[in-house]
Design an enzyme around this catalytic site. Structure first.
Site, PDB file in Angstrom:
ATOM      1  N   GLU A 106     -51.714  81.912  56.914  1.00  0.00           N
ATOM      2  CA  GLU A 106     -50.552  82.487  57.591  1.00  0.00           C
ATOM      3  C   GLU A 106     -51.000  83.747  58.299  1.00  0.00           C
ATOM      4  O   GLU A 106     -51.843  84.485  57.778  1.00  0.00           O
ATOM      5  CB  GLU A 106     -49.447  82.864  56.590  1.00  0.00           C
ATOM      6  CG  GLU A 106     -48.643  81.693  56.087  1.00  0.00           C
ATOM      7  CD  GLU A 106     -49.120  81.232  54.732  1.00  0.00           C
ATOM      8  OE1 GLU A 106     -49.910  81.972  54.107  1.00  0.00           O
ATOM      9  OE2 GLU A 106     -48.732  80.130  54.309  1.00  0.00           O
ATOM     10  N   TYR A 118     -58.720  83.261  64.924  1.00  0.00           N
ATOM     11  CA  TYR A 118     -58.534  81.914  64.382  1.00  0.00           C
ATOM     12  C   TYR A 118     -58.551  80.860  65.494  1.00  0.00           C
ATOM     13  O   TYR A 118     -59.095  79.773  65.312  1.00  0.00           O
ATOM     14  CB  TYR A 118     -57.215  81.844  63.596  1.00  0.00           C
ATOM     15  CG  TYR A 118     -57.165  82.803  62.436  1.00  0.00           C
ATOM     16  CD1 TYR A 118     -58.219  82.883  61.534  1.00  0.00           C
ATOM     17  CD2 TYR A 118     -56.074  83.650  62.237  1.00  0.00           C
ATOM     18  CE1 TYR A 118     -58.188  83.774  60.478  1.00  0.00           C
ATOM     19  CE2 TYR A 118     -56.033  84.542  61.176  1.00  0.00           C
ATOM     20  CZ  TYR A 118     -57.095  84.603  60.303  1.00  0.00           C
ATOM     21  OH  TYR A 118     -57.065  85.489  59.262  1.00  0.00           O
TER      22      TYR A 118
END
Ligand SMILES: CC(C)(COP(=O)(O)OP(=O)(O)OC[C@H]1O[C@@H](n2cnc3c(N)ncnc32)[C@H](O)[C@@H]1OP(=O)(O)O)[C@@H](O)C(=O)NCCC(=O)NCCS
Length: 151
Positions: A106, A118
């Site tokens: 998350e 990411y």
């Protein structure tokens, strides 16, 4: 610049990680919580060291064949040098070698640096958690499938 090295987390990294957390997160983990990860069989933590000093870390929990990234942070003075990228790549490689199937995390919707990190590593958007954080900020869920390397 590539003058840092990647290691499994050890007792000697804990103080620096505690400081990095305090400088990096609005609700940082306690010293005890980080220390407990050393003895947690489901936890897998890597640290980056430069000149013997711990400057960043990445950690995850391994549950069956799924990997949940818990934290990744780099000392503010050492950011923008590819350290988090290297930590994440090393974590991905290690998880692939352990035959894990998928990685999840998350991330705060406002955290552009982490989202970019990411995305660069190939993570894709897998969901959205409204009001996920204590201050009610929303989270993106991101995931990366880990195809097994050819034998
Ligand atoms: C997110 C964080 C770990 C990145 O660490 P870093 O060592 O500076 O990252 P890197 O230098 O390896 O950069 C990784 C990628 O993110 C990008 N990036 C880094 N900082 C950025 C910023 N402030 N804004 C936009 N993109 C950024 C880089 O350009 C790079 O992308 P690229 O591979 O496409 O060039 C660091 O900013 C940090 O510790 N933040 C506080 C803790 C945190 O938010 N952790 C994530 C919790 S989910």
């Amino acid at each position: 610049m590539d003058t840092f090295s990647i290691h499994r987390m050890e007792e000697q990294d804990l103080e620096a990680i505690h400081q990095i957390n305090a400088l990096s997160f609005s609700s940082p983990w306690s010293r005890e919580a980080i220390q407990a990860e050393l003895h947690n069989e489901q936890a897998y933590y890597l640290t980056a060291r430069a000149d013997g000093q711990t400057v960043g870390y990445a950690g995850a929990w391994l549950v069956f064949d799924e990997v949940q990234i818990t934290n990744i942070a780099v000392h503010p003075q050492m950011r923008g040098r590819g350290i988090a990228g290297r930590l994440l790549q090393a974590l991905i490689e290690d998880m692939r070698e352990r035959s894990m199937a998928v990685m999840f995390l998350e991330v705060r919707v406002s955290n552009q640096a982490a989202i970019r990190l990411y995305e660069s590593a190939g993570f894709q958007y897998a969901g959205y958690r409204k009001g996920f954080y204590p201050d009610k900020e929303d989270a993106h869920v991101m995931s990366l499938k880990l195809p097994q390397s050819e034998r």
